[in-house]
Design an enzyme around this catalytic site. Structure first.
Site, short mmCIF file in Angstrom:
data_model
loop_
_atom_site.label_atom_id
_atom_site.label_comp_id
_atom_site.label_asym_id
_atom_site.label_seq_id
_atom_site.Cartn_x
_atom_site.Cartn_y
_atom_site.Cartn_z
N ARG A 170 14.57 0.78 7.40
CA ARG A 170 15.75 -0.07 7.61
C ARG A 170 17.01 0.75 7.86
NH1 ARG A 170 14.57 -4.35 2.78
NH2 ARG A 170 12.81 -5.41 3.74
N TYR A 225 3.65 -14.73 4.91
CA TYR A 225 4.77 -15.53 5.44
C TYR A 225 4.28 -16.70 6.27
CZ TYR A 225 7.85 -11.77 3.92
OH TYR A 225 8.53 -10.85 3.16
#
Length: 340
Positions: free
Chosen positions: A18, A144
């Site tokens: 990230r 998810y």
């Protein structure tokens, strides 16, 4: 790339998961231009810009493609949206009827902007900087897809895997094939290596870990290398613990990413003797800074610096990580003469 081939290099190459993200003011400005997170992922010009921002600022040894693991279910026909302050939301795929609405093959046309980003970044990066692509591992992406959002214990996916392993296996198999196609496309467009993120690997018991983490990852590794011989692949099974050795051997990855809980002595003896490793400073120590950060860096160097190692965090950098602390960490790694 030399470390992924098993070579020890000092100082170790470094990048941060990230690293293109909300801790950077230039990222936040670019994100505002895009209008939404998903729009940023699908805007090749702006996604290229945010991929390059941490390279310009910090001179990391690798850039990682700016995108998201959920573009794969999106390209399989599942509704995906990101709601401010709430994270991703998907229309759940937890029944055979819902799965019938999902494509059997990934739509690379929908991902054309992402692949354009790959080409743009590859053309713009300094020659000494490695370019990493990625995808989410089938187990993590499936959690998810089934729940329609992130959950604390990924209970919906675990329950479906127990109640209807055939249906859940179909979801996993579809994600394996989609991931192979997607990673091969990235490699052919210009990335040097890829990482498979299995953020939720550690919540599974052993038998389920073998079935839903190791086996699908091995299938991806084999499938990618069938089309791109010698492709370099990093696996990141967060929370795998003592199963890291089995994961490394049985999946065939070139390197294993380590979360911040990985035991250094175990990894050095049982994992790093077989593949390169990457990690594993706690992202929260970046917020603390100071002597705590220095100790964390020194401990990582002592644990992994004798073998092939890529310096990284044990998970993604947090939005509130001070830039000055990132700079301090980079300077300490690069000034180190190596482990005692």
């Amino acid at each position: 790339m030399r470390v992924l081939s098993g070579e020890r290099i000092w100082p170790p190459p470094m990048w941060l998961m990230r690293q293109a993200g909300r801790y950077l003011p230039e990222y936040r400005a670019t994100r505002d231009k895009a209008g939404s997170f998903l729009s940023l992922c699908y805007n090749a010009e702006l996604a290229t810009e945010v991929t390059l921002q941490p390279i310009r600022r910090f001179g990391f040894d690798a850039a990682i493609l700016f995108s998201d693991i959920l573009v794969v279910p999106h390209a399989l026909g599942q509704s995906v949206r990101f709601e401010a302050g709430e994270g991703p939301r998907l229309d759940p795929v937890a029944t055979a009827e819902a799965l019938a609405g999902i494509r059997e093959e990934i739509d690379l046309e929908l991902l054309a902007p992402v692949l354009e980003t790959v080409e743009r970044v590859a053309a713009a990066l300094p020659p000494q900087t490695t370019f990493l692509g990625f995808c989410g591992a089938p187990w993590t992406v499936a959690t998810y897809m089934v729940a329609g959002q992130g959950t604390e214990d990924q209970g919906p996916a675990r329950q479906l895997a127990y109640n209807d392993p055939a249906l859940f296996g179909t979801i996993i198999d579809r994600l394996v094939q989609a991931s192979i196609t997607y990673l091969v496309a990235q490699l052919k467009r210009g990335v040097d290596a890829v990482q498979v993120f299995d953020t939720w690997a550690g919540i599974l018991p052993d038998a389920e870990f073998d079935r839903w983490v190791i086996a699908p990852t091995k299938a991806i590794v084999d499938g990618v290398r069938a089309q791109v011989p010698g492709a370099r692949i990093i696996g990141f099974p967060r929370g795998a613990g003592a199963r890291l050795k089995r994961y490394a051997i049985e999946t065939g990855v070139d390197a294993v990413g380590l979360d911040w809980t990985a035991d250094g002595a175990y990894v050095r003896a049982e994992v790093q003797t077989k593949v390169a490793v990457q990690g594993n400073v706690d992202p929260l120590v970046l917020i603390a800074g100071g002597e705590a950060l220095d100790r964390a860096v020194d401990n990582a160097i002592a644990a992994f610096g004798h073998g092939p190692w890529i310096f990284n965090l044990g998970h993604g950098i947090t939005p509130n990580a001070p830039i000055a602390h990132v700079e301090r960490m980079i300077a300490r790694v690069r000034a180190s003469t190596g482990p005692a």
